[in-house]
Design a protein around this motif. Structure first.
Motif, PDB file in Angstrom:
ATOM      1  N   TYR A  80     -39.075   8.916  51.085  1.00 34.94           N
ATOM      2  CA  TYR A  80     -37.790   8.271  51.459  1.00 34.94           C
ATOM      3  C   TYR A  80     -36.766   8.689  50.521  1.00 34.94           C
ATOM      4  CZ  TYR A  80     -40.984   5.115  53.821  1.00 34.94           C
ATOM      5  OH  TYR A  80     -42.269   4.547  54.525  1.00 34.94           O
ATOM      6  N   ILE A  81     -37.106   9.674  49.538  1.00 34.73           N
ATOM      7  CA  ILE A  81     -36.165   9.933  48.471  1.00 34.73           C
ATOM      8  C   ILE A  81     -34.924  10.505  48.658  1.00 34.73           C
ATOM      9  CG2 ILE A  81     -36.952  12.378  48.075  1.00 34.73           C
ATOM     10  CD1 ILE A  81     -37.122  11.726  45.091  1.00 34.73           C
ATOM     11  N   VAL A  82     -34.630  11.299  50.017  1.00 33.79           N
ATOM     12  CA  VAL A  82     -33.289  11.612  50.177  1.00 33.79           C
ATOM     13  C   VAL A  82     -32.466  10.730  51.350  1.00 33.79           C
ATOM     14  CG1 VAL A  82     -33.276  13.766  49.480  1.00 33.79           C
ATOM     15  CG2 VAL A  82     -34.314  13.476  51.515  1.00 33.79           C
ATOM     16  N   ALA A 138     -27.220  13.055  46.089  1.00 38.10           N
ATOM     17  CA  ALA A 138     -26.346  12.762  47.473  1.00 38.10           C
ATOM     18  C   ALA A 138     -27.111  11.615  48.288  1.00 38.10           C
ATOM     19  CB  ALA A 138     -26.405  14.026  48.119  1.00 38.10           C
ATOM     20  N   GLY A 139     -28.638  11.839  48.325  1.00 34.18           N
ATOM     21  CA  GLY A 139     -29.283  10.859  49.096  1.00 34.18           C
ATOM     22  C   GLY A 139     -29.230   9.416  48.298  1.00 34.18           C
ATOM     23  N   TYR A 140     -29.225   9.516  47.138  1.00 38.01           N
ATOM     24  CA  TYR A 140     -29.079   8.100  46.390  1.00 38.01           C
ATOM     25  C   TYR A 140     -27.890   7.495  46.732  1.00 38.01           C
ATOM     26  CZ  TYR A 140     -29.128   4.687  42.762  1.00 38.01           C
ATOM     27  OH  TYR A 140     -29.099   3.534  42.050  1.00 38.01           O
ATOM     28  N   ALA A 141     -26.691   8.320  46.667  1.00 33.88           N
ATOM     29  CA  ALA A 141     -25.326   7.612  46.865  1.00 33.88           C
ATOM     30  C   ALA A 141     -25.217   7.285  48.391  1.00 33.88           C
ATOM     31  CB  ALA A 141     -24.320   8.676  46.737  1.00 33.88           C
ATOM     32  N   LEU A 142     -25.757   8.123  49.417  1.00 31.52           N
ATOM     33  CA  LEU A 142     -25.993   7.566  50.676  1.00 31.52           C
ATOM     34  C   LEU A 142     -26.759   6.338  50.889  1.00 31.52           C
ATOM     35  CD1 LEU A 142     -24.677   8.840  53.313  1.00 31.52           C
ATOM     36  CD2 LEU A 142     -26.807   9.721  53.666  1.00 31.52           C
ATOM     37  N   SER A 143     -27.880   6.256  50.326  1.00 30.10           N
ATOM     38  CA  SER A 143     -28.828   4.891  50.486  1.00 30.10           C
ATOM     39  C   SER A 143     -27.945   3.866  49.811  1.00 30.10           C
ATOM     40  CB  SER A 143     -29.901   5.318  49.523  1.00 30.10           C
ATOM     41  OG  SER A 143     -30.485   6.344  49.952  1.00 30.10           O
ATOM     42  N   LEU A 144     -27.043   4.055  48.795  1.00 24.85           N
ATOM     43  CA  LEU A 144     -26.426   2.659  48.172  1.00 24.85           C
ATOM     44  C   LEU A 144     -25.330   2.094  49.576  1.00 24.85           C
ATOM     45  CD1 LEU A 144     -25.662   3.562  44.424  1.00 24.85           C
ATOM     46  CD2 LEU A 144     -27.326   1.811  45.224  1.00 24.85           C
ATOM     47  N   VAL A 145     -24.719   3.195  49.941  1.00 22.21           N
ATOM     48  CA  VAL A 145     -23.626   3.007  50.982  1.00 22.21           C
ATOM     49  C   VAL A 145     -24.400   2.179  52.155  1.00 22.21           C
ATOM     50  CG1 VAL A 145     -21.800   3.732  52.540  1.00 22.21           C
ATOM     51  CG2 VAL A 145     -22.087   4.685  50.114  1.00 22.21           C
ATOM     52  N   LEU A 146     -25.285   2.938  52.535  1.00 24.61           N
ATOM     53  CA  LEU A 146     -26.052   2.587  54.165  1.00 24.61           C
ATOM     54  C   LEU A 146     -26.811   1.086  53.595  1.00 24.61           C
ATOM     55  CD1 LEU A 146     -27.536   5.704  55.430  1.00 24.61           C
ATOM     56  CD2 LEU A 146     -25.638   4.465  56.367  1.00 24.61           C
TER      57      LEU A 146
END
Lengths: 319, 260
Positions: A80-82, A138-146
Motif C-alpha cells: 500500500y506504500i504508494v 507523492a504516494g504519502y501526500a496523496l494518501s493524506l489528501v484522500l
C-alpha cells in the motif's frame, strides 16, 4: 511442499467453523460437489470460496510486498506504500455514497487503489525519470489528501461511515464464487507475469544505476513491476478490504529463512502469504466467546508485534 | 579476439539545476589497452564513466561503440558490450557472493533460467580468479570492503563485456589484492583484447600499469597521452595543486609519482 502445506491448511479450514465437520464429511463432500447434503453446501458454497479467496489474497499481498520492497530498496515498504490503501478507501466510500444499494464497494476500492497508484506515479514522474523516493513521498501526500476527504465525507454520512469502516477492517466472510472469478484471474495472471522478473528484482537490490549496467531497462521494468504489484494489491483489496501486514511481514520471514534471492522469495512469499491468511481466516471464523471476526483483525494481531520487531531491528542496525 | 573501438564525439553533459558541466569531449579508447582517468575530486572522472556506460544521457554529442551510438542500442544488448564496476554500494537487502556474480548473466539470460534461477556452474572460474572461492555462499554484507569490491568486479567479469569501466577499482583493497586486481585487468586488456577504462586516484602506481592516461580537470581532459608523457608534465602539479616528486621503479623503470 508449499502446495501440499497450503492444501493441508485449506482442508483444515474446511472442517472448522461455526458448524464443525468431520474429515470424512469433508472428503465425501469434495468428491461429490453437486450433492445437496448440508456439509456439501457448507463446503462448496461457503467455506471453499472463502478459503481460496484467503489464499489468493495472502499470496498476492505477500508477492506484492516482496516486489515493492525490492523496487523501493526499503524493508518497510508494503503493497500500500504508494497510496493504494487510501485510494481504495476513497473509491469504496465514493461508490457506497453514489450507488448505495449496488454492492459495488469492492469495485470502487479496486478502481480507487489503481487510480491512486497511477496518480502518485504521474505526480512523481514530473520531468522524465521517476525517482522511487519521490514516488513514496507523492504516494504519502496523496494518501493524506484522500484519507482526509474520505473521513470528511464519512463523518457527514453516518451510514457510509459504518459500511466503509466495516469494509476497511478486511473481511472475506460471505464471499462467493462469482465474486472470486475475475480477481482470481487477475491475481494469477499478475503472479505469472511477475515471477520471470526475479533477476531484475535482484538487480534492483544493487541500485538503479547498477541495474542499468546489468542491462535492465530501469524505467520500463520499474513501471511494469509497479503495475503488476498494484494489480495484485487492488484485486486483493477488492476481495478482502484492507489486510494489513501480510505484504510487509511475509517477505521478511522468507528472507530470514531462505535468503533474499527473488527466484525463491517470490514463490515462497506467495505460498507463505497464502498459508498465513488461510490460517488467520480459520481463527477469525470462530474466535471463542466472540464468534466470527474480520480476518484483517486477526492478521493485524499477529503481524503487528512482528512489525514492531522489524522496526526495532532496523533501528539497531542503522544505529 | 578483436573488438570495436569505444569513442565519444562532442560529448557534453550539463547537470540538471546546476551550472556545472562536463565536456565537450571528443576522444577514443583503444581496445586491448588500459586507460586510466586521473584528476582531483570533482574533475569529472565518474561523470565520464557514467556517460560511457550510458547511465547519464549526454546533453549533446554521443558515445559510439564502433559505428553504433550506444544509446540507440537496446538495454540488454548494450549490457553485453559495456559494463561498469561502481565504487562500493550499500545493498538494499543481502545477497550471497554467488547470487551477485550470477547477476552478471542477466543480459544473456534465457526465460527458463529467469524462472529456475539455475546458473551456478559458470561462475567457478571467476570466483577462483578473484580468490573468492571460499566466499561462494557468504552474505555480501558480511564481507570486508575489499572482498565486496572483488565481488562487484566478479559480477562484471561474469558479464564478460568487451568494454569494462571501473570507478576506483582498488580503493578498498590492501596492496596485495590491489596488485592482483590490476593483474586481472592487464590480462583482460592485453591478452583478451578488451577496452579497460578506470577512474584511478593513486599517482604512485598508475604509471606502472596504465597504457594511456587522461588527465582531467573541471570536466575537461587537459592531457591525454602515454604515462611517460603525462606523468612528467608540469600540468600534473597545476591540476593537483601540490608538489610532486618523480622516481623510477627499481625493477621496471616505470615512473612513480609521489606527493610531497
Amino acid at each position: 511442499m508449499g502446495i501440499a502445506l497450503l492444501a493441508a491448511v485449506i482442508f483444515l479450514g474446511l472442517t472448522y467453523g461455526p458448524v464443525t465437520l468431520s474429515w470424512q464429511q469433508v472428503g465425501q463432500s469434495l468428491i461429490h460437489p453437486f450433492s445437496s447434503s448440508i456439509p456439501a453446501i457448507i463446503i462448496w458454497d461457503i467455506r471453499l470460496p472463502r478459503l481460496i479467496a484467503a489464499a489468493l489474497v495472502g499470496g498476492a499481498l505477500g508477492t506484492a510486498g516482496a516486489v515493492m520492497q525490492a523496487l523501493f530498496k526499503n524493508p518497510l515498504a508494503d503493497p500500500y506504500i504508494v497510496g493504494a490503501s487510501a485510494g481504495a478507501g476513497f473509491g469504496a466510500m465514493l461508490l457506497s455514497l453514489l450507488l448505495p444499494a449496488s454492492g459495488l464497494m469492492g469495485v470502487g476500492a479496486f478502481l480507487g487503489a489503481i487510480t491512486a497508484v497511477f496518480a502518485a506515479y504521474l505526480l512523481a514522474r514530473g520531468q522524465g525519470r521517476v525517482h522511487m523516493l519521490t514516488l513514496i513521498l507523492a504516494g504519502y501526500a496523496l494518501s493524506l489528501v484522500l484519507g482526509a476527504l474520505t473521513t470528511f465525507v464519512m463523518l457527514a454520512h453516518q451510514k457510509t461511515l459504518t459500511q466503509v469502516l466495516s469494509w476497511e477492517l478486511g473481511g472475506i466472510h460471505g464471499i462467493g464464487w462469482h465474486e472470486l472469478l475475475w480477481p482470481s484471474i487477475m491475481i494469477i495472471v499478475a503472479l505469472v507475469a511477475t515471477w520471470p522478473f526475479a533477476p531484475e528484482l535482484n538487480a534492483f537490490y544493487l541500485g538503479e544505476e547498477q541495474a542499468h549496467y546489468l542491462g535492465v531497462n530501469v524505467m520500463r521494468a520499474q513501471t511494469l513491476l509497479l503495475i503488476l504489484a498494484s494489480l495484485l494489491t487492488a484485486a486483493s483489496v477488492y476481495l478482502a478490504g484492507l489486510i494489513g501486514f501480510v505484504g510487509l511481514v511475509i517477505p521478511h520471514i522468507i528472507r530470514r529463512l531462505q535468503g533474499s534471492n527473488h527466484h525463491l522469495l517470490l514463490p515462497l512469499s506467495f505460498f507463505a502469504g497464502a498459508i498465513f491468511l488461510v490460517g488467520a481466516d480459520i481463527l477469525a471464523e470462530q474466535i471463542p466467546w466472540i464468534g466470527t471476526v474480520p480476518v484483517g483483525l486477526v492478521s493485524d494481531l499477529i503481524g503487528g508485534p512482528y512489525f514492531v520487531y522489524i522496526l526495532f531491528k532496523t533501528r539497531v542496525v542503522s544505529g | 579476439m578483436s573488438f570495436e573501438r569505444l569513442h565519444c564525439e562532442n560529448l557534453q553533459y550539463i547537470w540538471p539545476s546546476s551550472t556545472a558541466s562536463f565536456g565537450p569531449l571528443t576522444g577514443s579508447f583503444q581496445p586491448g589497452a588500459i586507460t586510466a582517468l586521473i584528476g582531483p575530486n570533482g574533475a569529472g572522472k565518474s561523470t565520464l564513466l557514467r556517460l560511457l556506460g550510458g547511465y547519464l544521457k549526454p546533453t549533446s554529442g554521443s558515445v559510439y561503440y564502433g559505428d553504433s551510438a550506444l544509446l540507440d542500442i537496446a538495454a540488454s544488448a548494450r549490457a553485453n558490450l559495456v559494463t561498469l564496476v561502481s565504487q562500493l554500494m550499500p545493498l538494499g537487502f543481502d545477497l550471497t557472493v554467488a547470487e551477485i556474480l550470477n547477476l552478471g548473466k542477466l543480459p544473456s539470460m534465457s526465460w527458463k533460467t529467469r524462472i529456475t534461477g539455475d546458473t551456478a556452474p559458470q561462475i567457478g572460474p571467476v570466483l577462483e580468479q578473484l580468490g573468492l572461492s571460499a566466499f561462494h555462499d557468504r552474505s555480501y554484507r558480511s564481507l570486508s570492503g575489499g572482498e565486496q569490491q572483488r565481488t562487484l568486479l566478479g559480477m562484471a567479469l561474469v558479464q564478460n563485456t568487451p568494454v569494462l569501466l571501473l570507478d576506483e577499482p582498488t580503493a578498498h583493497l590492501d596492496p596485495g589484492h590491489a596488485q592482483a586486481i590490476i593483474h586481472v585487468l592487464e590480462d583482460l586488456a592485453h591478452v583478451h583484447g578488451k577496452t579497460v577504462i578506470m577512474a584511478y586516484h593513486d599517482l604512485a602506481t598508475v604509471g606502472l600499469f596504465a597504457d594511456h592516461i587522461w588527465l582531467m580537470q573541471h570536466g575537461q581532459v587537459s592531457l591525454a597521452a602515454s604515462p611517460e608523457q603525462v606523468l612528467v608534465s608540469p600540468l600534473l602539479e597545476q591540476v593537483f595543486h601540490t608538489t610532486l616528486q618523480r622516481i623510477s621503479h627499481p625493477v621496471s623503470g616505470k615512473m612513480i609519482v609521489l606527493a610531497l
